[in-house]
Design a protein around this motif. Structure first.
Motif, PDB file in Angstrom:
ATOM      1  N   GLU A  98       0.819  -1.216   0.000  1.00 29.88           N
ATOM      2  CA  GLU A  98       0.000   0.000   0.000  1.00 29.88           C
ATOM      3  C   GLU A  98       0.851   1.263   0.000  1.00 29.88           C
ATOM      4  O   GLU A  98       0.415   2.312  -0.489  1.00 29.88           O
ATOM      5  N   LEU A  99       2.067   1.187   0.533  1.00 35.28           N
ATOM      6  CA  LEU A  99       2.939   2.363   0.573  1.00 35.28           C
ATOM      7  C   LEU A  99       3.290   2.860  -0.830  1.00 35.28           C
ATOM      8  O   LEU A  99       3.663   4.015  -1.007  1.00 35.28           O
ATOM      9  N   GLY A 100       3.145   1.986  -1.825  1.00 31.68           N
ATOM     10  CA  GLY A 100       3.371   2.428  -3.190  1.00 31.68           C
ATOM     11  C   GLY A 100       2.379   3.467  -3.673  1.00 31.68           C
ATOM     12  O   GLY A 100       2.620   4.155  -4.669  1.00 31.68           O
ATOM     13  N   ARG A 101       1.288   3.616  -2.959  1.00 36.20           N
ATOM     14  CA  ARG A 101       0.261   4.583  -3.358  1.00 36.20           C
ATOM     15  C   ARG A 101       0.490   5.975  -2.764  1.00 36.20           C
ATOM     16  O   ARG A 101      -0.296   6.893  -3.027  1.00 36.20           O
ATOM     17  N   GLY A 109      -7.103  14.054   2.496  1.00 39.39           N
ATOM     18  CA  GLY A 109      -7.446  12.752   3.057  1.00 39.39           C
ATOM     19  C   GLY A 109      -8.468  11.980   2.256  1.00 39.39           C
ATOM     20  O   GLY A 109      -8.976  10.961   2.724  1.00 39.39           O
ATOM     21  N   GLY A 110      -8.803  12.455   1.045  1.00 46.06           N
ATOM     22  CA  GLY A 110      -9.772  11.758   0.206  1.00 46.06           C
ATOM     23  C   GLY A 110      -9.309  10.359  -0.155  1.00 46.06           C
ATOM     24  O   GLY A 110      -8.107  10.081  -0.201  1.00 46.06           O
ATOM     25  N   ARG A 111     -10.243   9.467  -0.408  1.00 53.54           N
ATOM     26  CA  ARG A 111      -9.905   8.077  -0.658  1.00 53.54           C
ATOM     27  C   ARG A 111      -9.263   7.877  -2.032  1.00 53.54           C
ATOM     28  O   ARG A 111      -9.636   8.526  -3.005  1.00 53.54           O
ATOM     29  N   ASP A 112      -8.327   6.981  -2.057  1.00 51.93           N
ATOM     30  CA  ASP A 112      -7.639   6.606  -3.284  1.00 51.93           C
ATOM     31  C   ASP A 112      -8.341   5.373  -3.847  1.00 51.93           C
ATOM     32  O   ASP A 112      -7.899   4.240  -3.655  1.00 51.93           O
ATOM     33  N   PHE A 113      -9.459   5.586  -4.555  1.00 54.85           N
ATOM     34  CA  PHE A 113     -10.256   4.466  -5.033  1.00 54.85           C
ATOM     35  C   PHE A 113      -9.495   3.615  -6.047  1.00 54.85           C
ATOM     36  O   PHE A 113      -9.585   2.385  -6.026  1.00 54.85           O
ATOM     37  N   ALA A 154       2.250  -1.261  -7.656  1.00 51.41           N
ATOM     38  CA  ALA A 154       1.070  -0.590  -7.106  1.00 51.41           C
ATOM     39  C   ALA A 154       1.143   0.924  -7.292  1.00 51.41           C
ATOM     40  O   ALA A 154       0.114   1.604  -7.252  1.00 51.41           O
ATOM     41  N   GLN A 155       2.323   1.445  -7.522  1.00 52.72           N
ATOM     42  CA  GLN A 155       2.502   2.884  -7.715  1.00 52.72           C
ATOM     43  C   GLN A 155       1.939   3.343  -9.059  1.00 52.72           C
ATOM     44  O   GLN A 155       1.681   4.532  -9.250  1.00 52.72           O
ATOM     45  N   THR A 156       1.758   2.410  -9.972  1.00 52.37           N
ATOM     46  CA  THR A 156       1.141   2.645 -11.291  1.00 52.37           C
ATOM     47  C   THR A 156       1.702   3.868 -12.018  1.00 52.37           C
ATOM     48  O   THR A 156       0.963   4.736 -12.465  1.00 52.37           O
ATOM     49  N   THR A 157       3.007   3.915 -12.133  1.00 55.41           N
ATOM     50  CA  THR A 157       3.650   5.006 -12.863  1.00 55.41           C
ATOM     51  C   THR A 157       3.887   4.600 -14.317  1.00 55.41           C
ATOM     52  O   THR A 157       3.995   3.409 -14.630  1.00 55.41           O
TER      53      THR A 157
END
Length: 259
Positions: A98-101, A109-113, A154-157
């Motif tokens: 999850e840290l990749g996000r 603080g909005g959700r990272d859907f 997970a970082q999706t770069t």
């Protein structure tokens, strides 16, 4: 637009030039293997492209100078998989992925859907679902490597820079990783990976950049870089070349005698 462009990049460490006047660019849809002997400057160059080493010259990510980008902007443009696989804290594997996000989290603080899907997909692709709730610092070396690869995915770069990502993996997971990297290309992503395993580089990369003593020796398709002359001059080895199942096979056989 290139995902990465290096123009006359040099890095000086310990009183010597480790990387000297290197230029190259990475377009979308490439799997580039960065190859060369130990001490050639591969890891130093990757770190320079991330701003982790002081370098002269110019480095651009998606046509934007690296020096002008915020840490968050860099984190959305390129992900990095370091050579070291150490994990110091007893966080769960899922939390580590999850840290990749982090670059995508909103200040309010909005959700990272999109992140939920990215995290789940990365965990599934690396085959670490059964490890998800385990403390990451209790894993074997190969398991840690796969978890850190999942974090980078997970970082999706658009661009992934990886330093010896196959090191410590067994043959099945090495091939699986190469297939994952190749699958990213169809979405317009690119991978630049330093590699010591020339057989993997020959078979899976779309392009190779061979470095020796801080200079680019060759930059072309694998079959044009991994020639007998280049292997003798740069690595000092003789190799066996063949084709199998539609792809090249390369096996270093012996030291080059110079005769």
């Amino acid at each position: 637009m290139n995902l990465l462009e290096a123009k006359a990049v040099s890095v000086r460490l310990g009183g010597r030039n480790v990387v000297e006047n290197i230029s190259f660019s990475i377009a979308a849809g490439e799997f580039v293997g960065l190859i060369g002997p130990n001490g050639a400057g591969k890891s130093t160059l990757l770190k320079a492209c991330l701003g982790l080493n002081n370098a002269s010259g110019n480095i651009l990510l998606q046509d934007t100078p690296l020096a002008e980008m915020s840490a968050q902007a860099r984190g959305r443009a390129v992900s990095y998989l370091p050579q070291e696989h150490e994990i110091a804290w007893p966080v769960s594997v899922r939390h580590l992925v999850e840290l990749g996000r982090q670059p995508w989290l909103k200040a309010d603080g909005g959700r990272d859907f999109a992140g939920r899907h990215a995290i789940a997909r990365a965990i599934a692709r690396l085959g670490i679902t059964e490890l998800a709730e385990r403390p990451a610092n209790t894993l074997s070396g190969g398991e840690r490597a796969r978890v850190l690869i999942a974090r980078a995915l997970a970082q999706t770069t658009p661009l992934l820079l990886a330093d010896e990502p196959a090191a410590g993996l067994d043959p099945a997971h090495q091939i699986g990783l190469m297939k994952i990297f190749r699958s990213l290309l169809s979405d317009g992503h690119s991978v630049v990976s330093s590699m010591h395993d020339l057989s993997l580089a020959a078979r899976w990369c779309t392009r190779l950049i061979m470095i020796d003593k801080g200079h680019i020796v060759a930059d072309d398709r694998p079959e044009n870089v991994l020639t007998a002359d280049n292997l003798r001059a740069v690595y000092g080895v003789e190799a066996f070349f063949a084709e199998a199942k539609g792809g090249p096979v390369l096996l270093p056989l012996d030291l080059y005698s110079g005769v």
